[in-house]
Design a protein around this motif. Structure first.
Motif, PDB file in Angstrom:
ATOM      1  N   GLY A 166       0.812  -1.220   0.000  1.00 28.19           N
ATOM      2  CA  GLY A 166       0.000   0.000   0.000  1.00 28.19           C
ATOM      3  C   GLY A 166       0.837   1.259   0.000  1.00 28.19           C
ATOM      4  O   GLY A 166       2.066   1.223   0.045  1.00 28.19           O
TER       5      GLY A 166
ATOM      6  N   ALA B 242      -7.200  -1.321  -0.261  1.00 31.23           N
ATOM      7  CA  ALA B 242      -6.813  -0.943  -1.622  1.00 31.23           C
ATOM      8  C   ALA B 242      -5.699  -1.854  -2.142  1.00 31.23           C
ATOM      9  O   ALA B 242      -5.739  -2.318  -3.288  1.00 31.23           O
TER      10      ALA B 242
ATOM     11  N   GLU C  12      -6.876   3.731  -4.270  1.00 32.95           N
ATOM     12  CA  GLU C  12      -7.821   2.665  -4.606  1.00 32.95           C
ATOM     13  C   GLU C  12      -7.585   2.187  -6.033  1.00 32.95           C
ATOM     14  O   GLU C  12      -7.211   2.970  -6.903  1.00 32.95           O
TER      15      GLU C  12
ATOM     16  N   ASP D  30      -7.218  -5.416  -2.663  1.00 32.47           N
ATOM     17  CA  ASP D  30      -8.088  -5.503  -3.835  1.00 32.47           C
ATOM     18  C   ASP D  30      -7.290  -5.398  -5.134  1.00 32.47           C
ATOM     19  O   ASP D  30      -7.609  -6.062  -6.125  1.00 32.47           O
ATOM     20  N   THR D  31      -6.241  -4.558  -5.132  1.00 32.45           N
ATOM     21  CA  THR D  31      -5.385  -4.472  -6.320  1.00 32.45           C
ATOM     22  C   THR D  31      -4.716  -5.824  -6.573  1.00 32.45           C
ATOM     23  O   THR D  31      -4.716  -6.343  -7.698  1.00 32.45           O
TER      24      THR D  31
ATOM     25  N   HIS E 136     -14.147   7.937   1.814  1.00 33.76           N
ATOM     26  CA  HIS E 136     -13.512   6.671   2.230  1.00 33.76           C
ATOM     27  C   HIS E 136     -14.613   5.665   2.561  1.00 33.76           C
ATOM     28  O   HIS E 136     -15.581   5.981   3.261  1.00 33.76           O
TER      29      HIS E 136
ATOM     30  N   LYS F  91     -17.810   2.852  -8.931  1.00 39.69           N
ATOM     31  CA  LYS F  91     -17.117   2.057  -7.915  1.00 39.69           C
ATOM     32  C   LYS F  91     -17.813   0.706  -7.967  1.00 39.69           C
ATOM     33  O   LYS F  91     -18.917   0.564  -7.467  1.00 39.69           O
TER      34      LYS F  91
ATOM     35  N   SER G 231     -12.386   1.433  -8.780  1.00 43.51           N
ATOM     36  CA  SER G 231     -12.966   2.771  -8.912  1.00 43.51           C
ATOM     37  C   SER G 231     -12.406   3.439 -10.157  1.00 43.51           C
ATOM     38  O   SER G 231     -11.219   3.313 -10.429  1.00 43.51           O
TER      39      SER G 231
END
Ligand SMILES: [Zn+2]
Length: 417
Positions: free
Chosen positions: A44, A104, A76, A107-108, A299, A176, A162
């Motif tokens: 991150g 973030a 994100e 999920d990436t 957020h 999103k 997003s």
């Protein structure tokens, strides 16, 4: 309360192998080596690489004979970020993707792991926007290592993306949306509560309110089952005391032995929230927070915190009118007892009505203590309500315990401004 319920038919969504405990980050290299020799580390923005766990992690990977490459995620995940990371590694792809960070980063990592082998664009597979093509798989094995407590991404099968569609005009709203498939579920979720040390108070608050909302929404969802109820109960019992305790310790800069206990409880509560939501679904808070995040950059967790009291108040009022004596109303009462730490959580120390009032009071108190901003702080005005209401009816809203009218959803937004 009614008597014990016989389990009806239900299913449990695919789950990762779970490795939980302080210090267990030391097992990461051996876990990764089980999938091959080339590792992609996705970290991150709040750099894990500046922290004390980075050097031993890299040393461990190298000692295990693993070659690694890394990707730092600035925010994100957007389609460009995900597709770019995949394109850069298609010729020499990793054997395993390790995501270390908050929602973030996880999920990436989840989306990149999903697309490295298919070579398709994330825009091909998003829900509700883009090309709507089926995801062909297969996914590259993915190990999720959360460094915050809240999103539950380590246990779920979706990555939230997003951005804007290619060629979108200035008036087209940003989206999103989820990239969702069973094959995206992490192979391993490694939860080491020591990695949560140093979390800033605002991250503790935002992600903590996300976990709390996910527990409450899965517990009262129309998709709830005996399995998700058991998991959500355990998470709710843990979070009521741990979240404000950890937040207060972080605000005061205190690191006491109780703080380690609170962190561990929060890692558990967050994991429970992910497991429960993956099988039960969510509700109106998550229905609304997606368009609020897309349009106003709110957020995710702070948006949940801004909405959860008003949504719960509305759901209880509407259920009391249209479905008195219904199961979700009992669950709200039980959640009130669990959050309040009532020792007779399934007994009669509090009447159901008093327990629901205790739940609402606990949500109001947590929102205040954790300094959750109201929606107006992000520039939300009543003029945006019609669009937000229209865009709230996604997959989460469909499992809200009661179908809310547009007017009722608008009233929730007004109460949260
Ligand atoms: Zn959430």
């Amino acid at each position: 309360m009614s008597g014990p319920e016989a389990p009806g038919p239900f299913g449990v969504a695919r789950l990762p192998r779970i490795v939980f405990g302080a210090g267990r980050i030391s097992e990461l290299a051996a876990l990764a080596a089980g999938y091959g020799t080339r590792v992609l580390l996705v970290t991150g923005r709040r750099s894990f690489r500046d922290g004390p766990a980075w050097a031993p992690l890299v040393a461990g990977l190298e000692a295990a004979g693993l070659a690694w490459d890394d990707l730092a995620v600035p925010g994100e995940p957007s389609p460009d970020l995900v597709d770019g990371a995949v394109a850069d590694r298609r010729r020499d792809p990793p054997d395993v993707v390790v995501g270390i960070g908050g929602g973030a980063a996880l999920d990436t990592a989840k989306a990149v792991a999903g697309l490295l082998r298919s070579g398709t664009s994330v825009l091909d597979h998003l829900e509700g926007v883009g090309r709507g093509l089926p995801y062909p798989g297969p996914a590259t094995p993915f190990i999720a290592v959360p460094t915050t407590a809240g999103t539950g991404s380590e246990a779920t099968r979706n990555a939230v993306i997003s951005g804007r569609l290619p060629g979108a005009g200035r008036d087209d709203p940003p989206f999103k949306k989820s990239f969702r498939d069973d094959r995206l579920v992490a192979s391993v979720a490694l939860l080491d509560p020591d990695l949560l040390a140093g979390c800033p108070p605002a991250v503790i608050a935002g992600d903590g309110m996300d976990a709390l909302t996910q527990l409450l929404e899965s517990f009262t969802s129309t998709g709830a089952s005996p399995f998700t109820d058991a998991v959500a109960r355990s998470g709710l019992a843990a979070i009521g005391r741990a979240l404000p305790a950890w937040h207060a310790a972080a605000l005061g800069g205190a690191e006491a032995s109780e703080t380690a206990v609170a962190r561990s409880s929060m890692a558990w509560a967050a994991l429970c929230s992910g497991i429960a939501l993956a099988s039960a679904g969510l509700g109106a808070v998550h229905g609304l927070v997606a368009p609020l995040g897309a349009r106003f950059g709110i957020h995710h967790g702070m948006g949940c915190g801004a909405l959860v009291a008003a949504v719960t108040r509305m759901n209880i009022a509407v259920l009391a009118e249209r479905a008195p004596g219904s199961r979700p109303l009992e669950r709200y009462a039980e959640a009130g007892r669990l959050l309040a730490g009532d020792p007779a959580s399934t007994g009669s120390a509090l009447t159901d009505e008093a327990a629901r009032a205790a739940l609402l009071a606990a949500l109001d108190r947590l929102t205040a203590v954790l300094r959750v901003p109201r929606l107006a702080a992000y520039g939300v005005t009543a003029g945006a309500f019609p669009a937000l209401v229209a865009e709230s009816r996604g997959s989460s809203m469909r499992t809200n315990p009661v179908v809310l009218t547009d007017g009722e959803i608008g009233a929730i937004l007004a109460a949260s401004l």
